[in-house]
Write an enzyme that holds these catalytic residues in place. Structure first.
Site, PDB file in Angstrom:
ATOM      1  N   ASP A  82       0.854  -1.193   0.000  1.00 25.47           N
ATOM      2  CA  ASP A  82       0.000   0.000   0.000  1.00 25.47           C
ATOM      3  C   ASP A  82       0.886   1.238   0.000  1.00 25.47           C
ATOM      4  OD1 ASP A  82      -2.242   1.550   0.012  1.00 25.47           O
ATOM      5  OD2 ASP A  82      -2.676   1.294   2.137  1.00 25.47           O
ATOM      6  N   HIS A 103      -4.298  13.839   0.716  1.00 23.44           N
ATOM      7  CA  HIS A 103      -4.513  13.046   1.927  1.00 23.44           C
ATOM      8  C   HIS A 103      -3.321  13.197   2.870  1.00 23.44           C
ATOM      9  CE1 HIS A 103      -5.568   9.683   4.545  1.00 23.44           C
ATOM     10  NE2 HIS A 103      -4.380   9.145   4.309  1.00 23.44           N
ATOM     11  N   GLU A 153     -10.660   3.844   3.369  1.00 25.81           N
ATOM     12  CA  GLU A 153      -9.770   4.686   2.582  1.00 25.81           C
ATOM     13  C   GLU A 153     -10.017   4.394   1.104  1.00 25.81           C
ATOM     14  OE1 GLU A 153      -6.010   5.691   5.502  1.00 25.81           O
ATOM     15  OE2 GLU A 153      -5.691   4.293   3.846  1.00 25.81           O
ATOM     16  N   GLU A 190      -9.054   4.132  -2.480  1.00 28.09           N
ATOM     17  CA  GLU A 190      -7.817   3.921  -3.212  1.00 28.09           C
ATOM     18  C   GLU A 190      -8.100   3.203  -4.527  1.00 28.09           C
ATOM     19  OE1 GLU A 190      -4.581   2.351  -0.954  1.00 28.09           O
ATOM     20  OE2 GLU A 190      -5.316   3.146   0.964  1.00 28.09           O
ATOM     21  N   ASP A 221      -9.025   0.334   1.672  1.00 25.50           N
ATOM     22  CA  ASP A 221      -8.052  -0.023   2.701  1.00 25.50           C
ATOM     23  C   ASP A 221      -8.665   0.299   4.071  1.00 25.50           C
ATOM     24  OD1 ASP A 221      -5.669  -0.631   4.056  1.00 25.50           O
ATOM     25  OD2 ASP A 221      -4.944   1.432   3.871  1.00 25.50           O
ATOM     26  N   ARG A 239      -8.408   3.556  13.140  1.00 26.59           N
ATOM     27  CA  ARG A 239      -7.645   4.770  13.430  1.00 26.59           C
ATOM     28  C   ARG A 239      -7.127   4.826  14.864  1.00 26.59           C
ATOM     29  NH1 ARG A 239      -6.267   6.146   8.423  1.00 26.59           N
ATOM     30  NH2 ARG A 239      -8.051   6.705   7.125  1.00 26.59           N
ATOM     31  N   GLN A 273      -4.302   2.440  15.128  1.00 32.95           N
ATOM     32  CA  GLN A 273      -3.184   2.972  14.350  1.00 32.95           C
ATOM     33  C   GLN A 273      -2.457   4.083  15.108  1.00 32.95           C
ATOM     34  OE1 GLN A 273      -4.461   4.514  10.560  1.00 32.95           O
ATOM     35  NE2 GLN A 273      -2.396   4.954   9.851  1.00 32.95           N
ATOM     36  N   LYS A 319      -4.163  -2.031  10.020  1.00 31.08           N
ATOM     37  CA  LYS A 319      -4.392  -2.123   8.585  1.00 31.08           C
ATOM     38  C   LYS A 319      -4.508  -3.559   8.077  1.00 31.08           C
ATOM     39  CE  LYS A 319      -3.729   2.292   7.219  1.00 31.08           C
ATOM     40  NZ  LYS A 319      -4.549   3.052   6.249  1.00 31.08           N
ATOM     41  N   THR A 363      -8.767  -5.808   3.547  1.00 34.02           N
ATOM     42  CA  THR A 363      -8.670  -4.889   2.413  1.00 34.02           C
ATOM     43  C   THR A 363      -9.606  -5.416   1.341  1.00 34.02           C
ATOM     44  OG1 THR A 363      -6.335  -4.410   2.885  1.00 34.02           O
ATOM     45  CG2 THR A 363      -7.150  -3.861   0.685  1.00 34.02           C
ATOM     46  N   GLU A 382     -10.636  12.401   7.382  1.00 31.95           N
ATOM     47  CA  GLU A 382     -10.568  13.729   6.781  1.00 31.95           C
ATOM     48  C   GLU A 382     -11.950  14.379   6.670  1.00 31.95           C
ATOM     49  OE1 GLU A 382      -7.620  13.510   3.215  1.00 31.95           O
ATOM     50  OE2 GLU A 382      -8.338  11.485   3.644  1.00 31.95           O
TER      51      GLU A 382
END
Length: 419
Positions: free
Chosen positions: A128, A135, A201, A203, A235, A239, A242, A255, A259, A366
């Site tokens: 990844d 971002h 996420e 992607e 993904d 949070r 993380q 993570k 996925t 975000e």
């Protein structure tokens, strides 16, 4: 490498809705598990998944040229491009080989909703990247508000990490809320329990079609020759886990739990009309990362959420692949720059593709700015900072042509309670 582009004027004998993501100009490839038959490669055309193994058994695809159609194991970019040309000829409005065989059509043309689509290629390796500059800048502004939001290496190095290949799952697979170590800002010690800040996420990803041995490198000028095609990638990210674990070595359990990928590999040939130069790179990359021409693609991206109480999904993000700082060719070139071997089926994700405006941010981190600005679901008035159990995230992507669009379909996943 010679590409095979299908003209916008091309027509099929199959009735294809004007807004279909799978017109004859596209012809992406996937893998379906057919009841009573097993797995087979399929091609999307309008509302159908075309069983390529059935066409081969009927003599419409030469089995001496394509002896293995139960998977992508025999495919590289050039061979997949040729297979796409063979399928196009069978679907052309002026070609009778399949159009006149109604019995074969009933066997080989599977309605998309019944196709039981799988992960196109279960990857042996998954990487990844972090190539979405907006971002990266947003995250920097959140967590390093007093400094430069971009770290000094960002414009020099395509940053990435090695992910967990065996948790890459097909669209529609339920996503079980992960557990992990979480430490509140005012707590003396962490606790272990269900993630409270589960996120998506947005992607894109690409599959490698032909690899190189250890010690060899792929230059940017040749990188696309090694790329089979593109998919959408979600993904999933924990949070709060993380935030506690990522220093000093980066993402790990936050993570690795899931996925999701879309089922259709869209070829670079199909995306050829949608090439763009992309954003300027300043400073100029080091020589091994330099590229010319139009290495980026104008592909529109969209994210919707449907809570367990909603009837209709709500769009919460619209972005574009043009928001990538590092191209897919640069990503693959950098991966092999130290002599790392790559193989058929390796999957590489771009990193979160956020735009410059709040409605184009590609994650809830975000969109809600660390949970400080909750989103409101218009239909039910529910508020979201991060994902709740029962929420479904739906991502889609397409390149818009004149009178047609090259679609990727969608990738979706519904959050289930932690076990």
């Amino acid at each position: 490498m010679k590409t095979f582009s299908i003209p916008a004027s091309a027509k099929s004998w199959i009735d294809i809705p004007a807004d279909s993501p799978f017109p004859i100009q596209n012809i992406p490839f996937g893998l379906a598990d057919i009841k009573g038959q097993g797995e087979t490669m399929v091609a999307a055309i309008g509302p159908y998944a075309l069983d390529l193994l059935a066409l081969s058994e009927a003599g419409l695809i030469d089995d001496s040229e394509f002896p293995v159609l139960e998977s992508f194991i025999d495919m590289d970019r050039e061979k997949l491009s040729y297979l796409r040309q063979v399928v196009f000829n069978l679907l052309r409005h002026d070609h009778d080989a399949l159009r006149t065989r109604e019995k074969l059509q009933k066997r080989a043309m599977i309605p998309l909703e019944k196709a039981n689509l799988q992960v196109p290629i279960p990857p042996m390796a998954y990487v990844d990247f972090y190539s979405g500059i907006h971002h990266a800048r947003n995250v920097g502004q959140m967590f390093r508000p007093q400094g430069d939001p971009l770290l000094p290496n960002y414009r020099w190095v395509p940053i990435g990490y090695n992910g967990r290949a065996n948790t890459v799952v097909a669209s529609g697979t339920p996503i079980i809320r992960p557990k992990g170590q979480i430490k509140a800002a005012d707590a003396e010690a962490p606790e272990w329990g269900p993630c409270r800040e589960l996120d998506f996420e947005l992607e894109m990803g690409f599959y490698v079609g032909s690899g190189v041995d250890m010690g060899r490198r792929i230059p940017t000028t040749q990188a696309e020759e090694h790329i089979l095609g593109l998919v959408i990638v979600n993904d999933w990210s924990a949070r709060d886990v993380q935030r506690w674990e990522y220093q000093p070595l980066g993402p790990f359990l936050a993570k690795s739990f899931a996925t999701s990928v879309s089922p259709w590999i869209v070829t670079l040939d199909a995306l050829e009309p949608f090439r763009i130069e992309g954003m300027a790179q300043d400073p100029e990359p080091l020589p091994y990362l330099r590229q010319k021409g139009n290495p980026h693609f104008d592909v529109q991206l969209e994210v919707s959420i449907k809570t367990g109480s909603m009837k209709t999904p709500q769009v919460i993000c619209r972005s574009n692949m043009s928001n990538l700082y590092w191209s897919i060719a640069q990503q693959l070139a950098h991966q092999t720059s130290n002599g790392t071997p790559v193989e058929l089926g390796d999957l590489y994700a771009t990193g979160t593709i956020s735009g410059e405006t709040p409605d184009s941010f590609g994650s809830l981190l975000e969109l809600t700015w660390k949970g400080e600005r909750p989103l409101t679901m218009a239909e039910t008035n529910e508020r979201r900072t991060f994902l709740h159990d029962g929420d479904t995230v739906i991502m889609s992507a397409y390149a818009q042509g004149e009178g047609y669009r090259i679609g990727f379909g969608e990738v979706r996943g519904t959050i289930k309670p932690a076990l």
